[in-house]
Scaffold this motif. Structure first.
Motif, PDB file in Angstrom:
ATOM      1  N   LEU A   1       0.832  -1.204   0.000  1.00 22.77           N
ATOM      2  CA  LEU A   1       0.000   0.000   0.000  1.00 22.77           C
ATOM      3  C   LEU A   1       0.865   1.253   0.000  1.00 22.77           C
ATOM      4  O   LEU A   1       0.547   2.243  -0.672  1.00 22.77           O
ATOM      5  N   LYS A   2       1.971   1.210   0.732  1.00 24.01           N
ATOM      6  CA  LYS A   2       2.895   2.341   0.763  1.00 24.01           C
ATOM      7  C   LYS A   2       3.376   2.677  -0.643  1.00 24.01           C
ATOM      8  O   LYS A   2       3.397   3.853  -1.051  1.00 24.01           O
ATOM      9  N   SER A   3       3.729   1.670  -1.401  1.00 26.19           N
ATOM     10  CA  SER A   3       4.207   1.896  -2.765  1.00 26.19           C
ATOM     11  C   SER A   3       3.102   2.444  -3.658  1.00 26.19           C
ATOM     12  O   SER A   3       3.349   3.323  -4.492  1.00 26.19           O
ATOM     13  N   ILE A   4       1.893   1.937  -3.469  1.00 29.65           N
ATOM     14  CA  ILE A   4       0.773   2.375  -4.303  1.00 29.65           C
ATOM     15  C   ILE A   4       0.432   3.835  -4.029  1.00 29.65           C
ATOM     16  O   ILE A   4       0.237   4.636  -4.951  1.00 29.65           O
ATOM     17  N   VAL A   5       0.358   4.204  -2.747  1.00 20.63           N
ATOM     18  CA  VAL A   5       0.040   5.591  -2.387  1.00 20.63           C
ATOM     19  C   VAL A   5       1.125   6.532  -2.888  1.00 20.63           C
ATOM     20  O   VAL A   5       0.842   7.579  -3.487  1.00 20.63           O
ATOM     21  N   ALA A   6       2.396   6.164  -2.659  1.00 21.04           N
ATOM     22  CA  ALA A   6       3.501   7.017  -3.099  1.00 21.04           C
ATOM     23  C   ALA A   6       3.506   7.166  -4.612  1.00 21.04           C
ATOM     24  O   ALA A   6       3.730   8.256  -5.151  1.00 21.04           O
ATOM     25  N   GLY A   7       3.229   6.064  -5.314  1.00 21.10           N
ATOM     26  CA  GLY A   7       3.186   6.127  -6.766  1.00 21.10           C
ATOM     27  C   GLY A   7       2.069   7.013  -7.268  1.00 21.10           C
ATOM     28  O   GLY A   7       2.248   7.777  -8.232  1.00 21.10           O
ATOM     29  N   ALA A   8       0.905   6.928  -6.615  1.00 22.41           N
ATOM     30  CA  ALA A   8      -0.232   7.747  -7.021  1.00 22.41           C
ATOM     31  C   ALA A   8       0.060   9.232  -6.827  1.00 22.41           C
ATOM     32  O   ALA A   8      -0.273  10.066  -7.677  1.00 22.41           O
ATOM     33  N   VAL A   9       0.713   9.567  -5.716  1.00 23.28           N
ATOM     34  CA  VAL A   9       1.071  10.968  -5.472  1.00 23.28           C
ATOM     35  C   VAL A   9       2.088  11.444  -6.494  1.00 23.28           C
ATOM     36  O   VAL A   9       1.974  12.549  -7.042  1.00 23.28           O
ATOM     37  N   ASN A  10       3.076  10.623  -6.786  1.00 24.07           N
ATOM     38  CA  ASN A  10       4.128  11.017  -7.727  1.00 24.07           C
ATOM     39  C   ASN A  10       3.608  11.210  -9.147  1.00 24.07           C
ATOM     40  O   ASN A  10       4.214  11.940  -9.933  1.00 24.07           O
TER      41      ASN A  10
ATOM     42  N   LEU B   1      -9.160  14.387  -6.192  1.00 24.15           N
ATOM     43  CA  LEU B   1      -9.979  13.607  -7.122  1.00 24.15           C
ATOM     44  C   LEU B   1      -9.114  12.661  -7.942  1.00 24.15           C
ATOM     45  O   LEU B   1      -9.475  11.499  -8.174  1.00 24.15           O
ATOM     46  N   ALA B   2      -7.961  13.143  -8.383  1.00 22.91           N
ATOM     47  CA  ALA B   2      -7.060  12.303  -9.172  1.00 22.91           C
ATOM     48  C   ALA B   2      -6.533  11.130  -8.343  1.00 22.91           C
ATOM     49  O   ALA B   2      -6.416  10.005  -8.844  1.00 22.91           O
ATOM     50  N   LEU B   3      -6.225  11.380  -7.062  1.00 20.44           N
ATOM     51  CA  LEU B   3      -5.755  10.300  -6.200  1.00 20.44           C
ATOM     52  C   LEU B   3      -6.824   9.227  -6.033  1.00 20.44           C
ATOM     53  O   LEU B   3      -6.536   8.024  -6.063  1.00 20.44           O
ATOM     54  N   ARG B   4      -8.074   9.652  -5.849  1.00 23.03           N
ATOM     55  CA  ARG B   4      -9.157   8.675  -5.724  1.00 23.03           C
ATOM     56  C   ARG B   4      -9.255   7.811  -6.975  1.00 23.03           C
ATOM     57  O   ARG B   4      -9.431   6.595  -6.899  1.00 23.03           O
ATOM     58  N   ASP B   5      -9.151   8.461  -8.132  1.00 22.80           N
ATOM     59  CA  ASP B   5      -9.240   7.725  -9.395  1.00 22.80           C
ATOM     60  C   ASP B   5      -8.099   6.719  -9.521  1.00 22.80           C
ATOM     61  O   ASP B   5      -8.285   5.599 -10.007  1.00 22.80           O
ATOM     62  N   LYS B   6      -6.901   7.112  -9.087  1.00 26.52           N
ATOM     63  CA  LYS B   6      -5.740   6.234  -9.200  1.00 26.52           C
ATOM     64  C   LYS B   6      -5.819   5.058  -8.227  1.00 26.52           C
ATOM     65  O   LYS B   6      -5.358   3.959  -8.521  1.00 26.52           O
TER      66      LYS B   6
ATOM     67  N   SER C   1      -9.353  -5.246  -3.848  1.00 23.05           N
ATOM     68  CA  SER C   1      -9.014  -5.670  -2.482  1.00 23.05           C
ATOM     69  C   SER C   1     -10.251  -5.861  -1.626  1.00 23.05           C
ATOM     70  O   SER C   1     -10.267  -5.517  -0.451  1.00 23.05           O
ATOM     71  N   ASP C   2     -11.335  -6.366  -2.256  1.00 23.70           N
ATOM     72  CA  ASP C   2     -12.574  -6.673  -1.549  1.00 23.70           C
ATOM     73  C   ASP C   2     -13.217  -5.462  -0.915  1.00 23.70           C
ATOM     74  O   ASP C   2     -13.819  -5.538   0.151  1.00 23.70           O
ATOM     75  N   HIS C   3     -13.087  -4.280  -1.561  1.00 19.83           N
ATOM     76  CA  HIS C   3     -13.742  -3.082  -1.068  1.00 19.83           C
ATOM     77  C   HIS C   3     -14.683  -2.514  -2.129  1.00 19.83           C
ATOM     78  O   HIS C   3     -14.900  -1.322  -2.208  1.00 19.83           O
ATOM     79  N   ARG C   4     -15.268  -3.405  -2.942  1.00 17.13           N
ATOM     80  CA  ARG C   4     -16.108  -2.953  -4.033  1.00 17.13           C
ATOM     81  C   ARG C   4     -17.349  -2.206  -3.551  1.00 17.13           C
ATOM     82  O   ARG C   4     -17.920  -1.385  -4.263  1.00 17.13           O
ATOM     83  N   GLU C   5     -17.792  -2.513  -2.309  1.00 18.66           N
ATOM     84  CA  GLU C   5     -19.010  -1.880  -1.822  1.00 18.66           C
ATOM     85  C   GLU C   5     -18.797  -0.457  -1.360  1.00 18.66           C
ATOM     86  O   GLU C   5     -19.729   0.256  -1.064  1.00 18.66           O
ATOM     87  N   VAL C   6     -17.558  -0.013  -1.235  1.00 20.12           N
ATOM     88  CA  VAL C   6     -17.264   1.332  -0.756  1.00 20.12           C
ATOM     89  C   VAL C   6     -17.189   2.297  -1.923  1.00 20.12           C
ATOM     90  O   VAL C   6     -16.474   2.067  -2.894  1.00 20.12           O
ATOM     91  N   ASN C   7     -17.935   3.385  -1.828  1.00 16.12           N
ATOM     92  CA  ASN C   7     -17.901   4.423  -2.860  1.00 16.12           C
ATOM     93  C   ASN C   7     -16.626   5.238  -2.670  1.00 16.12           C
ATOM     94  O   ASN C   7     -16.431   5.851  -1.621  1.00 16.12           O
ATOM     95  N   VAL C   8     -15.768   5.259  -3.667  1.00 18.22           N
ATOM     96  CA  VAL C   8     -14.487   5.965  -3.517  1.00 18.22           C
ATOM     97  C   VAL C   8     -14.698   7.441  -3.284  1.00 18.22           C
ATOM     98  O   VAL C   8     -13.852   8.133  -2.716  1.00 18.22           O
TER      99      VAL C   8
END
Length: 199
Positions: free
Chosen positions: A124-133, A176-181, A189-196
């Motif tokens: 998750l750390k890599s994913i968040v950092a990548g999305a920000v970058n 908004l862009a981070l949410r999309d990414k 990751s089994d969170h399909r029911e959560v509205n981003v």
């Protein structure tokens, strides 16, 4: 009070009400005060568990606390107050409903930080950092200064030499862009029911 063997370190500025808090009378609670931005990673790296308690009300119930990004990016076990916005991170964050659960979940965080969980946090750390970058430079600068370094709107406007309206626009578009990414990862990751959009 219930765990005198623990040390609770609260980093950051205090208002007058907080300075008068009973917490100052507890021996194992420490207040190092406000620290420079470049000092914060060293403090966080020394934490066994990172905490993000919130007092719930109509304003905070939908909050997405920006410190969660910092804690997860550092790969720290994290205990936070359970809110609808935080449920999307329930795979990586221990969510407490009251002070008793906070104590129980901190104990769990201390004992359950297994190699598997560490691997999940690093992913998750890599994913968040990548999305920000991947954000456009103007949005990335605004998001980092606001979410990761904790500057106020006024301070960020001074650093970036932009107006308040421009800053709010950049933050809004960046979030908004981070949410999309992050949405494809959350859905896988089994969170399909959560509205981003609730993040």
């Amino acid at each position: 009070k219930s765990r005198p063997d623990w040390s609770l370190v609260l980093v950051g500025p205090e208002d007058e009400k907080f300075k008068a808090s009973e917490l100052h009378q507890i021996d194992n609670v420490y207040f190092p005060g406000r620290k420079k931005m470049e000092e914060l990673p060293a403090y966080l790296s020394g934490f066994d568990v990172a905490l993000n308690p919130q007092k719930l009300n109509e304003v905070t119930i939908g909050n997405y606390p920006r410190k969660i990004d910092e804690y997860l990016a550092m790969g720290k076990p994290t205990v936070a107050t359970k809110t609808k916005a935080m449920e999307v991170f329930e795979k990586w964050v221990y969510l407490a409903r009251d002070k008793e659960e906070y104590v129980q979940l901190i104990e769990m965080a201390l004992t359950e930080n297994t190699p598997e969980k560490e691997a999940e946090k690093q992913e998750l750390k890599s994913i968040v950092a990548g999305a920000v970058n991947e954000l456009p430079p103007d949005q990335r600068a605004a998001v980092i200064l606001f979410r990761y370094q904790g500057l106020s709107y006024k301070e960020i406007c001074g650093v970036l030499k932009i107006g308040m309206g421009t800053l709010k626009s950049r933050l809004h578009r960046g979030h908004l862009a981070l949410r999309d990414k992050l949405e494809p990862y959350l859905e896988s990751s089994d969170h399909r029911e959560v509205n981003v959009n609730e993040l």
